[in-house]
Design an enzyme around this catalytic site. Structure first.
Site, short mmCIF file in Angstrom:
data_model
loop_
_atom_site.label_atom_id
_atom_site.label_comp_id
_atom_site.label_asym_id
_atom_site.label_seq_id
_atom_site.Cartn_x
_atom_site.Cartn_y
_atom_site.Cartn_z
N ALA A 62 0.86 -1.18 0.00
CA ALA A 62 0.00 0.00 0.00
C ALA A 62 0.90 1.23 0.00
O ALA A 62 2.08 1.15 0.37
CB ALA A 62 -0.87 -0.02 1.25
N GLY A 101 0.59 -5.18 0.72
CA GLY A 101 -0.52 -5.17 -0.22
C GLY A 101 -0.13 -5.76 -1.56
O GLY A 101 -0.95 -6.33 -2.28
N GLU A 104 -0.51 -9.33 -1.12
CA GLU A 104 -1.96 -9.62 -0.99
C GLU A 104 -2.63 -9.61 -2.36
O GLU A 104 -3.51 -10.43 -2.63
CB GLU A 104 -2.61 -8.62 -0.04
N GLU A 124 4.14 -5.57 7.26
CA GLU A 124 3.29 -4.57 7.90
C GLU A 124 3.66 -4.30 9.36
O GLU A 124 3.60 -3.16 9.83
CB GLU A 124 1.81 -4.97 7.81
N1 T1G Z 1 4.66 3.43 -0.13
C1 T1G Z 1 5.12 4.63 -0.57
N2 T1G Z 1 6.41 4.87 -0.91
C2 T1G Z 1 7.27 3.84 -0.77
C3 T1G Z 1 6.87 2.57 -0.31
C4 T1G Z 1 5.49 2.38 0.02
N3 T1G Z 1 5.02 1.21 0.44
N4 T1G Z 1 7.97 1.78 -0.29
C5 T1G Z 1 8.99 2.52 -0.72
N5 T1G Z 1 8.59 3.76 -1.01
C6 T1G Z 1 9.40 4.85 -1.55
C7 T1G Z 1 10.49 5.25 -0.58
O1 T1G Z 1 9.99 6.18 0.36
C8 T1G Z 1 11.52 5.85 -1.52
O2 T1G Z 1 11.05 7.13 -1.87
C9 T1G Z 1 11.39 4.99 -2.77
O3 T1G Z 1 10.09 4.38 -2.69
C10 T1G Z 1 12.44 3.91 -2.83
O4 T1G Z 1 12.37 3.21 -1.60
C11 T1G Z 1 -2.67 -3.16 2.92
C12 T1G Z 1 -1.27 -1.78 4.61
C13 T1G Z 1 10.17 -2.03 -1.77
C14 T1G Z 1 12.11 -3.18 -0.67
O5 T1G Z 1 6.45 -1.97 3.93
O6 T1G Z 1 10.62 -2.22 1.82
O7 T1G Z 1 0.93 -2.80 2.19
O8 T1G Z 1 12.99 8.44 -0.95
O9 T1G Z 1 14.79 3.49 -1.02
O10 T1G Z 1 15.91 0.21 -1.37
O11 T1G Z 1 -1.65 -4.95 4.02
O12 T1G Z 1 11.09 0.38 -0.42
O13 T1G Z 1 12.96 7.75 -3.36
O14 T1G Z 1 11.32 9.49 -2.52
O15 T1G Z 1 13.35 1.72 0.11
O16 T1G Z 1 14.89 -0.33 -3.67
C15 T1G Z 1 3.96 -2.64 3.07
C16 T1G Z 1 8.26 -0.80 2.12
C17 T1G Z 1 3.19 -1.37 3.14
C18 T1G Z 1 7.42 -2.02 1.77
C19 T1G Z 1 12.46 -1.21 -2.17
N6 T1G Z 1 5.11 -2.50 2.23
N7 T1G Z 1 9.27 -0.56 1.10
O17 T1G Z 1 13.67 -0.88 -1.54
O18 T1G Z 1 13.99 1.49 -2.33
S1 T1G Z 1 1.79 -1.55 4.21
C20 T1G Z 1 6.30 -2.14 2.75
C21 T1G Z 1 10.39 -1.30 1.08
C22 T1G Z 1 0.71 -2.48 3.33
C23 T1G Z 1 -1.36 -3.81 3.25
C24 T1G Z 1 -0.50 -2.93 4.08
C25 T1G Z 1 11.42 -0.88 0.05
C26 T1G Z 1 11.52 -1.86 -1.14
P1 T1G Z 1 12.15 8.29 -2.19
P2 T1G Z 1 13.70 2.49 -1.09
P3 T1G Z 1 14.72 0.10 -2.26
#
Ligand code: T1G
Length: 647
Positions: A62, A101, A104, A124
């Site tokens: 998400a 997500g 999911e 999450e």
């Molecule tokens: N939402 C928005 N922006 C995100 C994002 C996300 N989920 N993940 C990364 N970014 C942005 C980050 O801020 C950065 O922005 C750029 O992408 C590169 O990130 C319903 C509710 C995928 C392994 O927890 O683990 O889904 O600084 O430097 O090293 O059940 O990003 O460039 O402007 O980390 O290549 C669950 C979190 C959400 C994944 C990539 N998902 N992200 O790593 O890049 S909750 C996460 C990561 C959810 C559902 C629930 C990593 C990555 P900027 P980065 P990276």
């Protein structure tokens, strides 16, 4: 440009998501996928759909930037259900990471295929929430309860081969992902389709499993609330009908979204991504880092060398004589041999890492080094002598860094020619493990040199934070205030053990006194004595009294606590009570919450002074320092965040 495009390969449709940077499931993407399902369902010529993503990764979850706002339709659980109910089977083609997500959505597909180096996961809980679109309800229907519990409560992803073995994906694709996924789909539609994931059975473990899991998850969570809630959601998935479990999960997710812990963890998430790329340096070209050298093969030097090797850099180790070179190489080897013992490295990998380190006593070997990091004894004359020699042999554009943790970098580089290339890089021990890197420029440090410090931080996958010059920079300066405040409570009659217990209960791995006993009281004592010797007025501390009585901590079988030989468990010490009796004026007792609130407020007060003096750029930087350098509980966001919450 639409974030979702549809193409056809015969009777297979391909839905491509392109929503940089990580294909996060913002409203536009949810709507795009919703519309794609409707369009493809209306086309009887389509027999299967491959869902694939452009860019670095599959859907990474998400959109965390939307979390502070009320959810907008189409809601993710509904989209996942829509894909699952599609008239033709969807095949998720995963590269990079299918997380939260994103995973999911993949679970709503009838099949999942992935490249060998792809990951799937439910992270999450690292954001203080639990999956909110069926992750805790569908996952156990594919891989069973135990693996689902591990995934959802730890937040740790599984790489594709393990995910295949667990039943989470249906195939690992070698070669081109799209071609492989289309070929998989063509074959799959010629056989009877498996049930949609939501229709599959899940075997419910007995009550004892849940009791044991609850204990283990709560212990590992160290005060974070979400893991136990994820466990409860999986239990509901195992014991209740699908729809009831989905409702339970969604209610829990919506509740946790609004908690202080979720807000704290989101703040840390974004701060960690902003730290390695300061806006002011984004247009500055760093120096190339091909050849790096480290001066000094002691604990810090060896850790720094290991971190450089882990990043793939060849390293030259310089020591003062052959015996010291051998000792230094042995210290580096010990780090990698430890990795083999822990199953993190193969023998061959460890050997390759060791082979990339060249030991020498000859400074001339540094003539073509791009960067040299000094990690010798923390004494100003020793460090100045090292930089005098580096100034003679290194290229004028070679970046020269000191790893000092307390000394003034300006004094170290006082006589260094081309001092624009000099910078402080304060690593934390063990340097190949601790993520924090305090970057300390002097007034002469050029933007290129500063940008190179941050580039090194990114290369080593550190959390680099810029600090101005003051005693202890950011982290150790706050540590000093924290320790002084803790001693202040002892002087008011609060028992030492109560203070440590309160800070452990707050979420720190150790309290201030047991931590000093582990690290040694003499280190800070010698710094205070050094300051006194240089004419500074440094009031006597309780720690001084103990060190002068020979109580330096575990290394002398007694510090703030007594230690029985062979047992590291701290014992309350009557000797300490006698030694400090004259300093203690018993006052009102304090609860654990009051102790923690007092000490965190002291940390935040020092943090505010650090901000006021422009030593740190932001409260978030200070929080990153305390979390990644001193074990401040991440789910509290850091002292500045936690204290702001109290207003
Ligand atoms: N939402 C928005 N922006 C995100 C994002 C996300 N989920 N993940 C990364 N970014 C942005 C980050 O801020 C950065 O922005 C750029 O992408 C590169 O990130 C319903 C509710 C995928 C392994 O927890 O683990 O889904 O600084 O430097 O090293 O059940 O990003 O460039 O402007 O980390 O290549 C669950 C979190 C959400 C994944 C990539 N998902 N992200 O790593 O890049 S909750 C996460 C990561 C959810 C559902 C629930 C990593 C990555 P900027 P980065 P990276």
């Amino acid at each position: 440009m639409s974030v979702v495009t549809i193409a056809r390969q015969g009777d297979i449709a391909t839905v491509t998501v392109d929503n940089p940077p990580v294909n996060a499931l913002g409203l536009a993407l949810r709507q795009g996928l919703w519309d794609a399902v409707a369009e493809l369902d209306a086309d009887p010529s389509v027999r299967a759909v491959v869902l694939i993503c452009a860019g670095r990764t599959f859907i990474a979850g998400a959109d965390v930037t939307e979390f502070g706002k009320p959810p907008v339709e189409p809601h993710l659980p509904d989209l996942v259900a829509r894909i699952e109910a599609a008239t033709t089977p969807w095949v998720a083609a995963i590269h990079g990471s299918a997380l939260g997500g994103g995973f999911e959505v993949a679970l709503g597909c009838r099949f999942r295929v992935a490249l060998p180096d792809a990951f799937v996961g439910l992270p999450e809980v690292t954001l203080g929430i639990i999956p909110g679109a069926g992750g805790t309800v569908r996952t156990p229907r594919l891989c069973g309860v135990e693996t689902a519990v591990e995934m959802a409560t730890s937040g740790k992803p599984l790489r594709a081969p393990k995910a295949l073995a667990a039943g989470l994906i249906d195939a690992v694709i070698e070669g081109d992902l799209l071609d492989g996924a289309v070929a998989f789909a063509v074959e799959a539609i010629e056989k009877p389709l498996p049930l949609p994931v939501s229709a599959r059975e899940v075997t419910a473990p007995d009550a004892a499993f849940w009791t044991d899991a609850e204990k283990a998850v709560t212990k590992a969570a160290k005060g974070a609330a979400a893991p136990a809630r994820a466990l409860a959601a999986i239990r509901k998935a195992a014991e209740a009908p699908f729809t009831e479990a989905m409702d339970f999960e969604r209610e829990t997710f919506m509740e946790l979204r609004g908690t202080e812990q979720a807000a704290a963890l989101r703040a840390v998430f974004f701060a960690e991504r902003a730290a390695p790329r300061p806006v002011a340096l984004r247009e500055v070209e760093p120096a190339p880092l091909r050849k790096v050298a480290v001066i000094g093969g002691g604990t810090m030097g060896a850790g720094i060398i290991a971190a450089l090797r882990d990043a793939g850099l060849p390293v030259t180790l310089i020591e003062q004589d052959d015996a010291a070179v051998e000792r230094g190489l042995a210290n580096v080897a010990k780090v990698f041999d430890g990795g083999v013992k822990r199953g993190k490295l193969s023998e061959a990998q460890a050997q390759a890492l060791k082979d990339g380190v060249t030991g020498s006593t000859v400074y001339a070997a540094l003539a073509d080094a791009d960067m040299v990091i000094e990690a010798v004894f923390e004494e100003i004359s020793v460090k100045r002598a090292v930089f005098a020699r580096l100034g003679e042999v290194c290229r004028p554009d070679a970046v020269l860094a000191t790893n000092t943790s307390y000394l003034d970098p300006r004094a170290i580089a006082e006589d260094l020619p081309n001092s624009d290339r000099f910078i402080g890089l304060h690593f934390f021990s063990p340097a190949n493990v601790m993520k924090l890197l305090e970057i300390v420029p002097t007034p002469e440090t050029s933007a290129r040199t500063l940008a190179t410090g941050f580039a090194l931080g990114r290369m080593l996958k550190k959390i680099p934070v810029q600090s101005g010059i003051c005693e202890g920079f950011i982290g150790n300066r706050i540590l000093k205030r924290y320790r002084a405040a803790a001693e202040g409570l002892v002087r008011r009659g609060v028992p030492i053990a109560d203070i440590d217990a309160a800070m452990r209960g707050y979420g720190l791995a150790m309290g201030p006194f047991e931590a000093q006993d582990l690290g040694g009281l003499d280190i800070a004592y010698l710094q205070r004595e050094g300051a006194r010797a240089s004419g500074q007025s440094v009031p006597e501390t309780l720690g001084d009294i103990l060190v002068r009585a020979g109580r330096k901590g575990q290394k002398t079988s007694g510090g703030w606590y007594d230690y029985v030989a062979g047992d590291r468990k701290p014992q309350v010490s009557t000797a300490v009570a006698e030694l400090l009796a004259a300093q203690i004026r018993p006052d009102a007792a304090m609860t654990a919450a009051e102790i923690a609130q007092t000490l965190v407020a002291e940390m935040a007060a020092e943090g505010q002074a650090i901000l006021d003096e422009s030593i740190a750029a932001s409260p978030a930087d200070i929080d990153l320092v305390k979390i990644h350098g001193y074990g401040f509980p991440r789910w509290r966001g850091g002292p500045m965040f936690a204290n702001r919450a109290r207003g």
